[in-house]
Design an enzyme around this catalytic site. Structure first.
Site, mmCIF file in Angstrom:
data_model
loop_
_atom_site.group_PDB
_atom_site.id
_atom_site.type_symbol
_atom_site.label_atom_id
_atom_site.label_comp_id
_atom_site.label_asym_id
_atom_site.label_seq_id
_atom_site.Cartn_x
_atom_site.Cartn_y
_atom_site.Cartn_z
ATOM 1 N N ASP A 1 34.021 32.631 28.192
ATOM 2 C CA ASP A 1 33.102 33.284 27.846
ATOM 3 C C ASP A 1 33.114 34.886 27.876
ATOM 4 O O ASP A 1 33.691 35.731 27.689
ATOM 5 C CB ASP A 1 31.694 33.647 29.376
ATOM 6 C CG ASP A 1 30.604 34.603 29.820
ATOM 7 O OD1 ASP A 1 30.773 35.677 28.417
ATOM 8 O OD2 ASP A 1 29.275 34.505 30.272
ATOM 9 N N LYS B 1 26.277 40.181 22.598
ATOM 10 C CA LYS B 1 26.310 41.569 22.812
ATOM 11 C C LYS B 1 26.479 41.982 21.153
ATOM 12 O O LYS B 1 25.905 42.381 20.995
ATOM 13 C CB LYS B 1 27.128 42.317 23.589
ATOM 14 C CG LYS B 1 26.994 41.590 25.236
ATOM 15 C CD LYS B 1 27.471 42.548 26.221
ATOM 16 C CE LYS B 1 27.181 42.447 27.687
ATOM 17 N NZ LYS B 1 25.974 43.306 28.353
ATOM 18 N N PHE C 1 30.400 36.331 35.719
ATOM 19 C CA PHE C 1 28.953 36.910 35.452
ATOM 20 C C PHE C 1 28.925 36.311 34.462
ATOM 21 O O PHE C 1 29.178 36.698 32.779
ATOM 22 C CB PHE C 1 28.111 38.652 35.096
ATOM 23 C CG PHE C 1 26.961 38.873 34.730
ATOM 24 C CD1 PHE C 1 26.184 39.169 36.080
ATOM 25 C CD2 PHE C 1 26.280 39.047 33.559
ATOM 26 C CE1 PHE C 1 25.290 38.834 35.641
ATOM 27 C CE2 PHE C 1 24.883 38.990 33.282
ATOM 28 C CZ PHE C 1 24.196 38.850 34.528
#
Ligand SMILES: Cc1ncc(COP(=O)(O)O)c(C=O)c1O
Length: 403
Positions: free
Chosen positions: A223, A252, A138
């Site tokens: 990532d 995040k 993702f």
């Protein structure tokens, strides 16, 4: 206004791009979240791995309050001391020499993919632009990052996607080697897959990927949007493997709550993106940079990382005991404080039942319960969460247990 009144109002004005639970959040402290009706929840979702320092960490709040009174925003046409300090700190605490700031994980990945393409075009010519990513990965919700994401479901209805991506099974080095073609310019992976079901690759896989990148002159992009910033027990997940990527993306937890994204890379790669090639109005603005500096410094403290390691081990043991107790729990896996519990049944109803009993978790890929509590979580909070979870699992209709 009570929860129901807010939910009714949302119906009239907020787009329904999320399947939301009937919680209306009001305030948070440490590992706890309170709704507007005064109900408290133990938060083991932590804003999906954003609140690594818990809610409203005093150092982050103080940095925000101090900065808010001086300068909220100015454009990237000017130099921003807080952004410079943050970039300097990140470079001094990672493989990287240069940082680009944006506002989200998707944007950080967009920057990484643009950099990989530009570097490859300028070094090897225009036909070398493909990026290999993993199935069940993702990478975000923009057109570029849904194209990179190895899950068909995120692309439904949005065709045509951006060309130039190939997907391989995560953890299989032979499949990756086979997928490399003369068009390949980079490999982009999450060191541990988050949204795809908390998938940890076999030992040695990431090292073998790094070797493959060296063999074929490919860029390695990690990532670390979900698993960076201390989540796996080291500041960056790549440290666990003793290898370094060429590019790392963060978002995040980096600013402890306020929106931020960052792409970190080496000095030679950074030169590929000169003035006018990429940008972001808000990226690295004074307010978010001040928060991020406070947040990431605190995350990097030995006490935070050691707590993450110790509590990760403890939570994994407690979940493992539940696996021994309930036949419908297939596996407990993860690294540090990103843990997944794979079930042989659907997990959605269990998330709702846990929420009703005051525990926030979520479920990925339909049957994997995900636990990403703040890195400051303690044993009592883990015991409380496991007790709630146990009571939820005990109520599972035995007739529905498969396998
Ligand atoms: C690994 C990974 N990359 C990228 C993203 C996208 O981040 P954002 O929602 O901030 O765009 C996410 C979000 O969950 C993620 O987990």
């Amino acid at each position: 206004m009570n929860s129901q009144a807010w939910i009714d109002k949302a119906e009239q004005c907020v787009m329904k791009t999320y399947g939301r639970y009937p919680i209306v959040a009001e305030r948070g402290q440490g590992c706890r979240l309170w709704d507007v009706d005064g109900k408290s929840y133990l938060d083991f979702l932590a804003g999906v791995a954003v609140n690594n320092l818990g809610h409203c960490h005093p150092k982050v709040v103080a940095a925000l309050q101090d900065q808010a009174a001086r300068l909220l925003h100015c454009s990237n046409y000017y130099h921003i001391p807080q952004q410079i300090e943050l970039a300097d700190w990140l470079c001094n605490h990672s493989f990287a020499d240069r940082v680009f700031f944006c506002n989200s994980g998707a944007e950080a990945n967009e920057a990484a993919m643009k950099l990989a393409r530009k570097h490859s075009r300028e070094t090897f010519g225009e036909n070398r632009f493909e990026i290999i990513t993993a199935l069940a990965s993702f990478h975000g919700r923009t057109i570029g990052t849904i194209s990179a994401t190895g899950q068909d479901k995120v692309r439904i209805g949005f065709d045509p996607i951006v060309p130039g991506f190939r997907y391989v099974p995560f953890g299989n080095i032979d499949a990756l080697r086979e997928a490399v073609t003369p068009q390949t310019c980079a490999i982009m992976l999450e060191p541990v897959q988050g949204e795809g079901g908390v998938n940890v690759p076999p030992p040695g896989y990431l090292k073998a990927v790094n070797d493959l990148c060296n063999e074929f002159d490919l860029l390695l992009i990690f990532d670390e949007v979900q698993v960076g910033c201390g989540r796996t027990g080291t500041l960056w997940a790549y440290e666990q493997e003793g290898i370094v990527p060429d590019i790392m993306t963060l978002a995040k937890a980096l600013a402890g709550g306020p929106p931020i994204g960052a792409m970190l890379t080496t000095v030679s790669l950074a030169e590929r993106l000169g003035p006018g090639t990429h940008g972001s109005t808000f990226g690295g603005n004074p307010l978010v940079s001040a928060a991020a500096l406070a947040a990431i410094r605190t995350i990097a403290e030995d006490v935070t990382l050691k707590n993450c390691q110790a509590m990760g081990t403890y939570l994994a043991q407690r979940l493992e005991r539940l696996r021994e107790k309930y036949a419908f729990i297939k596996e407990v896996r993860g690294q540090g404080l990103i843990l997944g519990m794979e079930l042989t049944i659907e997990g959605g109803a269990l998330v709702v039942a846990a929420m009703e009993r005051g525990l926030l978790i979520n479920c990925t890929v339909g049957n994997v319960l995900r636990f990403v509590p703040p890195l400051i979580v303690n044993r009592d909070e883990i015991d409380e969460a496991v007790t709630i979870l146990d009571s939820v699992l005990a109520n599972v209709d035995q007739g529905k247990q498969a396998g």
